[in-house]
Scaffold this motif. Structure first.
Motif, PDB file in Angstrom:
ATOM      1  N   PHE A  89       0.676  -1.139  -0.029  1.00 14.34           N
ATOM      2  CA  PHE A  89       0.019   0.188  -0.056  1.00 14.34           C
ATOM      3  C   PHE A  89       0.812   1.093   0.001  1.00 14.34           C
ATOM      4  O   PHE A  89       1.998   1.285   0.683  1.00 14.34           O
ATOM      5  CB  PHE A  89      -0.826  -0.162   1.372  1.00 14.34           C
ATOM      6  N   LEU A 125      -4.971   6.714  -2.455  1.00 11.35           N
ATOM      7  CA  LEU A 125      -4.792   5.390  -1.818  1.00 11.35           C
ATOM      8  C   LEU A 125      -4.540   4.525  -2.911  1.00 11.35           C
ATOM      9  O   LEU A 125      -5.006   4.491  -3.975  1.00 11.35           O
ATOM     10  CB  LEU A 125      -5.889   4.956  -0.986  1.00 11.35           C
ATOM     11  N   SER A 126      -3.142   3.913  -2.832  1.00  8.48           N
ATOM     12  CA  SER A 126      -2.880   2.902  -3.826  1.00  8.48           C
ATOM     13  C   SER A 126      -2.424   1.717  -3.310  1.00  8.48           C
ATOM     14  O   SER A 126      -1.788   1.626  -2.414  1.00  8.48           O
ATOM     15  CB  SER A 126      -1.894   3.701  -4.669  1.00  8.48           C
ATOM     16  N   PHE A 127      -3.136   0.526  -3.833  1.00  2.53           N
ATOM     17  CA  PHE A 127      -2.519  -0.750  -3.329  1.00  2.53           C
ATOM     18  C   PHE A 127      -1.481  -1.252  -4.499  1.00  2.53           C
ATOM     19  O   PHE A 127      -2.081  -1.607  -5.895  1.00  2.53           O
ATOM     20  CB  PHE A 127      -3.826  -1.646  -3.398  1.00  2.53           C
ATOM     21  N   CYS A 151      -0.948  -0.062 -10.284  1.00  2.00           N
ATOM     22  CA  CYS A 151      -1.666  -0.494  -8.947  1.00  2.00           C
ATOM     23  C   CYS A 151      -2.856  -1.376  -9.192  1.00  2.00           C
ATOM     24  O   CYS A 151      -3.570  -1.603 -10.147  1.00  2.00           O
ATOM     25  CB  CYS A 151      -2.225   0.829  -8.302  1.00  2.00           C
ATOM     26  N   ALA A 187      -6.145  -2.061  -8.744  1.00  3.40           N
ATOM     27  CA  ALA A 187      -7.697  -1.480  -8.643  1.00  3.40           C
ATOM     28  C   ALA A 187      -8.714  -2.343  -8.240  1.00  3.40           C
ATOM     29  O   ALA A 187      -9.433  -1.857  -7.339  1.00  3.40           O
ATOM     30  CB  ALA A 187      -7.977  -0.770  -9.885  1.00  3.40           C
ATOM     31  N   LYS A 216      -8.044  -4.531  -5.778  1.00  4.92           N
ATOM     32  CA  LYS A 216      -7.969  -4.827  -4.263  1.00  4.92           C
ATOM     33  C   LYS A 216      -8.509  -3.363  -3.764  1.00  4.92           C
ATOM     34  O   LYS A 216      -8.933  -3.403  -2.744  1.00  4.92           O
ATOM     35  CB  LYS A 216      -6.440  -4.596  -4.112  1.00  4.92           C
ATOM     36  N   PHE A 217      -8.314  -2.178  -4.586  1.00  7.07           N
ATOM     37  CA  PHE A 217      -8.929  -0.746  -3.972  1.00  7.07           C
ATOM     38  C   PHE A 217     -10.398  -1.233  -3.806  1.00  7.07           C
ATOM     39  O   PHE A 217     -11.126  -0.597  -2.946  1.00  7.07           O
ATOM     40  CB  PHE A 217      -8.369   0.293  -4.987  1.00  7.07           C
ATOM     41  N   ASN A 218     -10.894  -1.782  -4.873  1.00  5.89           N
ATOM     42  CA  ASN A 218     -12.452  -1.986  -5.006  1.00  5.89           C
ATOM     43  C   ASN A 218     -12.813  -2.623  -3.852  1.00  5.89           C
ATOM     44  O   ASN A 218     -13.782  -2.362  -3.176  1.00  5.89           O
ATOM     45  CB  ASN A 218     -12.889  -2.513  -6.183  1.00  5.89           C
ATOM     46  N   PHE A 221     -11.333  -2.987  -1.131  1.00  7.39           N
ATOM     47  CA  PHE A 221     -11.177  -1.981   0.337  1.00  7.39           C
ATOM     48  C   PHE A 221     -12.257  -1.123   0.536  1.00  7.39           C
ATOM     49  O   PHE A 221     -12.906  -0.863   1.761  1.00  7.39           O
ATOM     50  CB  PHE A 221      -9.726  -1.598   0.169  1.00  7.39           C
ATOM     51  N   PHE A 222     -12.746  -0.512  -0.657  1.00  2.36           N
ATOM     52  CA  PHE A 222     -13.550   0.660  -0.713  1.00  2.36           C
ATOM     53  C   PHE A 222     -14.925  -0.131  -0.105  1.00  2.36           C
ATOM     54  O   PHE A 222     -15.602   0.559   0.826  1.00  2.36           O
ATOM     55  CB  PHE A 222     -14.080   0.929  -2.111  1.00  2.36           C
ATOM     56  N   ALA A 281     -10.112   3.749  -7.559  1.00  3.29           N
ATOM     57  CA  ALA A 281      -8.827   3.743  -7.366  1.00  3.29           C
ATOM     58  C   ALA A 281      -7.966   5.041  -7.689  1.00  3.29           C
ATOM     59  O   ALA A 281      -6.877   5.386  -7.569  1.00  3.29           O
ATOM     60  CB  ALA A 281      -8.143   2.701  -7.777  1.00  3.29           C
TER      61      ALA A 281
END
Length: 181
Positions: free
Chosen positions: A41, A52-54, A69, A71, A73-75, A77-78, A92
């Motif tokens: 991260f 925020l970037s994974f 990055c 995206a 994983k960001f989704n 997390f969101f 993301a």
């Protein structure tokens, strides 16, 4: 009128620094929690904005780096944050924004939710990694089986054939009589 009111409030002595400090508290909190849960991260922030970037990268400063990055994983997390009542920018590729209206309690609640979300995300990453290892192992076993079968057919064509009725001949010939197969 709302934009002008916001800029007027921000221009008051100390408010810009106060906003930057709130953003830093949130961003550094995210960073520490990601590290705690071994989630790759990067968080970047300036003033009242943060991103925020994974990623395994150490920083994200260009379009090419952004595109590397994760995206998905960001989704995830969101949505984990959303389930806990924390509303982040849904993409993301969007920035998040702090305001002077966010209290220290708001930031703490957000970080508590992030702690849970990073823990869940880490479990998902671990399960996927475990599945990949199992998949790779199954592939390796299949490959070795195929290779050995081809090799045995070349070395012992008399004992090994393509017919399933003869597939146990080599096994039976190589196992001592004292072992039950």
């Amino acid at each position: 009128a709302a934009g002008l009111a916001c800029l007027t409030e921000l221009s008051k002595a100390g408010n810009e620094a106060k906003l930057a400090e709130k953003t830093k508290m949130l961003a550094e909190g995210f960073k520490a929690l990601a590290a705690k849960h071994n989630v790759p991260f990067v968080v970047q922030y300036v003033g009242g904005m943060f991103g925020l970037s994974f990623t395994e990268q150490t920083e994200v400063t260009s379009f090419q780096e952004v595109m590397k990055c994760d995206a998905a994983k960001f989704n995830r997390f969101f949505h984990l944050m959303l389930e806990q009542g924390i509303y982040l920018a849904p993409s993301a590729f969007e920035a998040g924004f702090m305001s002077l209206a966010h209290s220290d309690a708001d930031i703490e609640a957000t970080l508590q939710a992030a702690d849970k979300a990073f823990a869940q995300l880490q479990k998902i990453i671990f399960v996927r990694a475990k599945f990949c290892v199992r998949y790779d192992l199954a592939f390796l076993i299949s490959f070795v089986y195929y290779f050995v079968t081809v090799l045995l057919r070349k070395i012992f064509p008399k004992f090994v054939s393509n017919q399933s009725t003869n597939s146990n001949i080599l096994l039976e010939a190589s196992v001592p009589n004292s072992v039950n197969v």
